[in-house]
Design a protein around this motif. Structure first.
Motif, short mmCIF file in Angstrom:
data_model
loop_
_atom_site.label_atom_id
_atom_site.label_comp_id
_atom_site.label_asym_id
_atom_site.label_seq_id
_atom_site.Cartn_x
_atom_site.Cartn_y
_atom_site.Cartn_z
N SER A 191 16.45 41.88 107.94
CA SER A 191 15.74 40.68 107.48
C SER A 191 15.38 40.78 106.00
O SER A 191 15.36 39.77 105.29
CB SER A 191 14.48 40.45 108.33
N TYR A 249 14.62 35.17 108.26
CA TYR A 249 15.50 35.03 109.43
C TYR A 249 15.32 36.29 110.26
O TYR A 249 15.23 37.39 109.74
CB TYR A 249 16.95 34.90 108.98
N CYS A 274 12.67 36.88 112.09
CA CYS A 274 11.26 37.26 112.04
C CYS A 274 10.49 36.54 113.15
O CYS A 274 10.92 35.49 113.63
CB CYS A 274 10.65 36.92 110.69
N ASP A 327 9.46 32.56 111.13
CA ASP A 327 10.31 32.38 109.96
C ASP A 327 9.66 31.49 108.90
O ASP A 327 10.22 31.33 107.80
CB ASP A 327 11.66 31.78 110.37
N ASP A 357 16.93 33.47 116.84
CA ASP A 357 17.40 32.73 115.67
C ASP A 357 18.91 32.53 115.69
O ASP A 357 19.41 31.47 115.30
CB ASP A 357 16.99 33.44 114.38
#
Length: 233
Positions: free
Chosen positions: A42, A53, A55, A58, A75
């Motif tokens: 990330s 992205y 996380c 986000d 994601d």
């Protein structure tokens, strides 16, 4: 230079740095570790693309928000772009993801060099290092939305993933599970009854063992963990 090439080059600049399960400030371009696998990936994404992205939020603060392979799974499904793992492996900057085996557990994630190699935060025993795609278990490949990539190379000579022993995994041999359980018990871990069932107690014992050996702590027994347990899969 494509975004995928930038990610790989930046990842290579961190080879040799330490691995610790820690939150990394994604907006700190001068961060040199420690890392864990999802935080590393990330951070690379934020440095190259300026986006969060993988996380847990986000839209959060890039200095404090945590990355997690479970968030990468989510994601990649919601935001894209999932591709076959072999396609990602043959793409410079392509990402390979192994999902967490259960809530609160760790998966694994790497960036590919397009030639069958990886750069990854591999565990406390290894830190950030080069690895290989072949013979390992991957759930999906990921190409990031709005990132640029070169065309995937030709078909790579990659071995099919080896047998993985994990919660809910099909086609596991009870005799091998008993070997895993016996090895863990002999080493002072509690896998539950030696019954050939890969259950929650066995997962917890495997994860505890992996933590003591600096391996990826995912509660799954693949080639590396089996080697440390001195058993054959």
């Amino acid at each position: 230079m494509t975004d995928g090439e930038k990610m790989l080059k930046l990842a290579e600049s961190r080879i040799g740095e330490k691995y610790v399960n820690v939150c990394v400030p994604k907006n700190n371009k001068n961060w040199h570790g420690p890392w864990d696998c999802a935080e590393f990936m990330s951070w690379l994404v934020y440095q190259v693309g300026g986006i969060l992205y993988g996380c847990v939020d986000d839209n959060g603060n890039p200095a404090t928000v945590e990355a997690y392979t479970g968030a990468w799974k989510s994601d990649s499904q919601k935001l894209g772009k999932r591709v076959p793992w072999r396609q990602a492996a043959s793409t410079v900057g392509g990402i390979l993801l192994r999902y967490p085996p259960g809530p609160g557990m760790m998966g694994h994630i790497v960036v590919c060099d397009g030639e069958g190699g990886t750069v990854e935060a591999m565990g406390t025993a290894y830190g950030v290092r080069r690895g290989k795609v072949s013979g390992r278990n991957w759930d999906t490949g990921v190409l990031l939305p709005n990132f640029t990539y070169g065309a995937a190379g030709g078909a790579l000579d990659l071995a099919e993933p080896s047998q993985l022993y994990a919660l809910g995994q099909p086609n596991m041999k009870a005799s091998v599970i008993r070997d895993i359980q016996r090895a863990l018990k002999e080493l002072g871990f509690n896998p539950g009854p030696i019954d050939g069932e890969y259950n929650d107690l066995t997962v917890a014992a495997v994860a505890a063992f992996q933590a003591t050996k600096g391996l990826i702590v995912d509660g799954q027994v693949g080639p590396q963990t089996a080697k440390r347990l001195k058993i054959e899969l």
